[in-house]
Design a protein around this motif. Structure first.
Motif, short mmCIF file in Angstrom:
data_model
loop_
_atom_site.label_atom_id
_atom_site.label_comp_id
_atom_site.label_asym_id
_atom_site.label_seq_id
_atom_site.Cartn_x
_atom_site.Cartn_y
_atom_site.Cartn_z
N GLU A 11 7.76 1.22 -0.69
CA GLU A 11 6.82 0.97 -1.78
C GLU A 11 5.45 0.60 -1.22
OE1 GLU A 11 4.43 -0.88 -4.67
OE2 GLU A 11 5.31 -2.05 -3.04
N LEU A 12 5.40 -0.18 -0.15
CA LEU A 12 4.13 -0.55 0.48
C LEU A 12 3.41 0.68 1.02
CD1 LEU A 12 2.09 -2.63 1.67
CD2 LEU A 12 3.60 -2.73 3.70
N PHE A 13 4.11 1.50 1.78
CA PHE A 13 3.50 2.68 2.39
C PHE A 13 3.20 3.77 1.37
CE2 PHE A 13 5.11 2.47 7.09
CZ PHE A 13 4.42 1.29 7.28
N GLY A 14 3.94 3.78 0.27
CA GLY A 14 3.86 4.87 -0.70
C GLY A 14 4.97 5.85 -0.38
N TRP A 24 4.20 7.12 8.80
CA TRP A 24 5.49 6.42 8.76
C TRP A 24 5.75 5.66 10.05
CZ3 TRP A 24 7.89 5.08 4.56
CH2 TRP A 24 7.64 5.83 3.39
N CYS A 25 4.67 5.16 10.64
CA CYS A 25 4.73 4.33 11.84
C CYS A 25 5.41 5.04 13.02
CB CYS A 25 5.38 2.98 11.58
SG CYS A 25 4.78 1.71 12.72
N ALA A 67 5.94 -6.67 -0.85
CA ALA A 67 5.44 -6.40 0.50
C ALA A 67 3.96 -6.05 0.42
CB ALA A 67 6.23 -5.27 1.15
N VAL A 68 3.15 -6.77 1.21
CA VAL A 68 1.70 -6.55 1.18
C VAL A 68 1.13 -6.21 2.55
CG1 VAL A 68 1.36 -7.97 -0.87
CG2 VAL A 68 1.19 -9.03 1.40
N ILE A 110 -2.20 -2.86 5.66
CA ILE A 110 -2.38 -3.92 4.67
C ILE A 110 -2.65 -3.27 3.31
CG2 ILE A 110 -3.66 -6.00 4.04
CD1 ILE A 110 -2.25 -6.26 6.78
N ARG A 111 -1.93 -3.73 2.31
CA ARG A 111 -2.09 -3.20 0.95
C ARG A 111 -3.51 -3.44 0.44
NH1 ARG A 111 1.57 -2.07 -3.06
NH2 ARG A 111 3.31 -3.03 -1.95
#
Length: 189
Positions: A11-14, A24-25, A67-68, A110-111
């Motif tokens: 959800e944080l990454f989309g 995706w890191c 998650a932010v 960071i969101r």
């Protein structure tokens, strides 16, 4: 970041976006050729498999249960691109700590709405504590200096002044704006 928190990271990454340009890191964890050979969905699947297999590849920050922020941290040797890139490769110093016990902070996400509030510093501090808990001798970062405005996406590596505030020192400079920085963890056992 453990498997039970995957939905929070997604959800944080989309779910489709995958943080910065569908990374995706996986960018620091693969060679350039291997990264380019994967599409966004492949990178997402590869990162999810890494999370499920463990150990945790990084840390999540939460605000009110959401998650932010994200910080990738783990053994330097587990990040081939970071470990081999000109700006972030290890030094040739004979006094280098045992490479198997050096951790690296390779990226942040960071969101929107939570940026410029000190979250990067808090995540980096937590990453240092995580490295210490995992018996690291040192933590490396190759952040960017901010005397010039960022180009799109440059800040994901972290900001050098944040690492300086945490006690990191420059150990090499192979790029004008990207010092390789290290924090020794002398209290590691």
């Amino acid at each position: 970041m453990t498997a039970d928190r995957w939905a929070d990271l997604e959800e944080l990454f989309g779910p489709q976006r995958g943080a910065n340009s569908g990374c995706w890191c996986m960018w620091p964890r693969l060679s350039g050729a291997d990264y380019k050979a994967m599409d966004r969905a492949d990178r997402k699947d590869a990162f999810r498999a890494m999370v499920e297999a463990g150990p945790p590849p990084g840390l999540l920050a939460y605000s009110d249960g959401k998650a932010v922020g994200w910080c990738a941290v783990g053994p330097r040797l587990a990040s081939p691109r970071f470990n081999g890139a000109k700006s972030s490769r290890p030094t040739d110093d004979a006094a280098e700590p045992d490479p198997a016990r050096v951790y690296a902070i390779t990226c942040f996400f960071i969101r929107t709405g939570f940026r410029r509030q000190g979250l990067m510093k808090r995540l980096a501090g937590a990453a240092v504590a995580f490295a210490r808990e995992n018996d690291a001798l040192a933590v490396d970062a190759c952040a960017i200096e901010t005397e010039k405005p960022f180009m799109w996406g440059e800040g994901f590596v972290g900001v050098a002044s944040v690492f300086e505030e945490l006690g990191f020192s420059e150990v090499a400079r192979r790029s004008p704006r990207r010092p390789l920085m290290r924090l020794g963890l002398s209290s590691a056992s």
